[in-house]
Write a protein that holds these residues in place. Structure first.
Motif, PDB file in Angstrom:
ATOM      1  N   HIS A 129       0.746  -1.254  -0.014  1.00  0.00           N
ATOM      2  CA  HIS A 129      -0.130   0.043  -0.066  1.00  0.00           C
ATOM      3  C   HIS A 129       0.833   1.071  -0.148  1.00  0.00           C
ATOM      4  O   HIS A 129       0.601   2.264  -0.741  1.00  0.00           O
ATOM      5  CB  HIS A 129      -1.025  -0.035   1.247  1.00  0.00           C
ATOM      6  N   CYS A 130       1.897   1.264   0.771  1.00  0.00           N
ATOM      7  CA  CYS A 130       2.880   2.404   0.645  1.00  0.00           C
ATOM      8  C   CYS A 130       3.631   2.446  -0.412  1.00  0.00           C
ATOM      9  O   CYS A 130       3.691   3.640  -0.949  1.00  0.00           O
ATOM     10  CB  CYS A 130       3.573   2.267   2.081  1.00  0.00           C
TER      11      CYS A 130
ATOM     12  N   ARG B  61       3.223   5.907  -2.532  1.00  0.00           N
ATOM     13  CA  ARG B  61       4.434   6.738  -2.930  1.00  0.00           C
ATOM     14  C   ARG B  61       4.698   6.803  -4.388  1.00  0.00           C
ATOM     15  O   ARG B  61       4.894   8.079  -5.018  1.00  0.00           O
ATOM     16  CB  ARG B  61       5.864   5.970  -2.389  1.00  0.00           C
ATOM     17  N   SER B  62       4.143   5.895  -5.235  1.00  0.00           N
ATOM     18  CA  SER B  62       4.024   6.007  -6.772  1.00  0.00           C
ATOM     19  C   SER B  62       3.234   7.217  -7.135  1.00  0.00           C
ATOM     20  O   SER B  62       3.573   7.981  -8.025  1.00  0.00           O
ATOM     21  CB  SER B  62       3.696   4.639  -7.210  1.00  0.00           C
ATOM     22  N   ARG B  63       2.222   7.030  -6.639  1.00  0.00           N
ATOM     23  CA  ARG B  63       1.220   8.260  -6.769  1.00  0.00           C
ATOM     24  C   ARG B  63       1.787   9.570  -6.591  1.00  0.00           C
ATOM     25  O   ARG B  63       1.607  10.498  -7.317  1.00  0.00           O
ATOM     26  CB  ARG B  63      -0.208   8.121  -6.195  1.00  0.00           C
ATOM     27  N   LEU B  64       2.312   9.831  -5.396  1.00  0.00           N
ATOM     28  CA  LEU B  64       2.857  11.047  -4.940  1.00  0.00           C
ATOM     29  C   LEU B  64       4.036  11.303  -5.950  1.00  0.00           C
ATOM     30  O   LEU B  64       4.208  12.492  -6.400  1.00  0.00           O
ATOM     31  CB  LEU B  64       3.570  10.919  -3.633  1.00  0.00           C
ATOM     32  N   GLU B  65       4.869  10.442  -6.442  1.00  0.00           N
ATOM     33  CA  GLU B  65       6.047  10.621  -7.351  1.00  0.00           C
ATOM     34  C   GLU B  65       5.556  11.135  -8.739  1.00  0.00           C
ATOM     35  O   GLU B  65       6.210  12.133  -9.647  1.00  0.00           O
ATOM     36  CB  GLU B  65       6.959   9.516  -7.463  1.00  0.00           C
TER      37      GLU B  65
ATOM     38  N   ASP C 102      -1.739  11.106   1.766  1.00  0.00           N
ATOM     39  CA  ASP C 102      -2.121   9.553   1.500  1.00  0.00           C
ATOM     40  C   ASP C 102      -0.864   8.736   2.000  1.00  0.00           C
ATOM     41  O   ASP C 102      -1.012   7.726   2.570  1.00  0.00           O
ATOM     42  CB  ASP C 102      -2.699   9.361   0.105  1.00  0.00           C
ATOM     43  N   PHE C 103       0.352   9.251   1.385  1.00  0.00           N
ATOM     44  CA  PHE C 103       1.377   8.314   1.542  1.00  0.00           C
ATOM     45  C   PHE C 103       1.751   8.490   3.014  1.00  0.00           C
ATOM     46  O   PHE C 103       2.256   7.333   3.704  1.00  0.00           O
ATOM     47  CB  PHE C 103       2.715   8.723   0.742  1.00  0.00           C
ATOM     48  N   LEU C 104       1.586   9.568   3.758  1.00  0.00           N
ATOM     49  CA  LEU C 104       2.140   9.629   5.149  1.00  0.00           C
ATOM     50  C   LEU C 104       1.247   8.841   6.087  1.00  0.00           C
ATOM     51  O   LEU C 104       1.598   8.108   6.812  1.00  0.00           O
ATOM     52  CB  LEU C 104       2.325  11.096   5.545  1.00  0.00           C
ATOM     53  N   HIS C 105      -0.216   8.951   5.940  1.00  0.00           N
ATOM     54  CA  HIS C 105      -1.156   8.323   6.577  1.00  0.00           C
ATOM     55  C   HIS C 105      -0.834   6.692   6.475  1.00  0.00           C
ATOM     56  O   HIS C 105      -0.938   5.991   7.425  1.00  0.00           O
ATOM     57  CB  HIS C 105      -2.558   8.526   5.964  1.00  0.00           C
TER      58      HIS C 105
END
Length: 93
Positions: free
Chosen positions: A44-45, A49-53, A75-78
């Motif tokens: 999930h992370c 992270r992929s979506r963030l990048e 979302d990534f941090l959560h």
């Protein structure tokens, strides 16, 4: 004033002592950092992270945009912090 007098009498600390202190500081690793790193490898992370990048790449490629990646970052941090909390509290029990 007293400190300055001691420095004059004793001189500057040896460079070797400073290097040893720096090496000791570098070797210390916070366990929470290791746990966060492990959680970042969870599926999930990795996805968040992929979506963030992808968002950062998209926003960075545009010169004028009102878009930011706040939602993706949160979302990534959560996801990561949820994993950390889960692992941490199970190890405390």
């Amino acid at each position: 004033m007293v400190f300055e007098e001691k420095m004059i009498m004793n001189g500057e600390p040896d460079d070797e002592e400073e290097e040893e202190e720096e090496e000791e500081e570098e070797e210390m690793v916070d366990p929470i950092d290791a746990m966060r790193q492990k959680c970042e490898e969870a599926e999930h992370c990795v996805h968040t992270r992929s979506r963030l990048e992808e968002c950062e790449t998209r926003v960075g490629s545009r010169s004028m945009t009102a878009e930011d990646c706040t939602e993706e970052l949160f979302d990534f941090l959560h996801a990561r912090d949820h994993c950390v909390a889960h692992k941490l509290f199970h190890s405390v029990k």
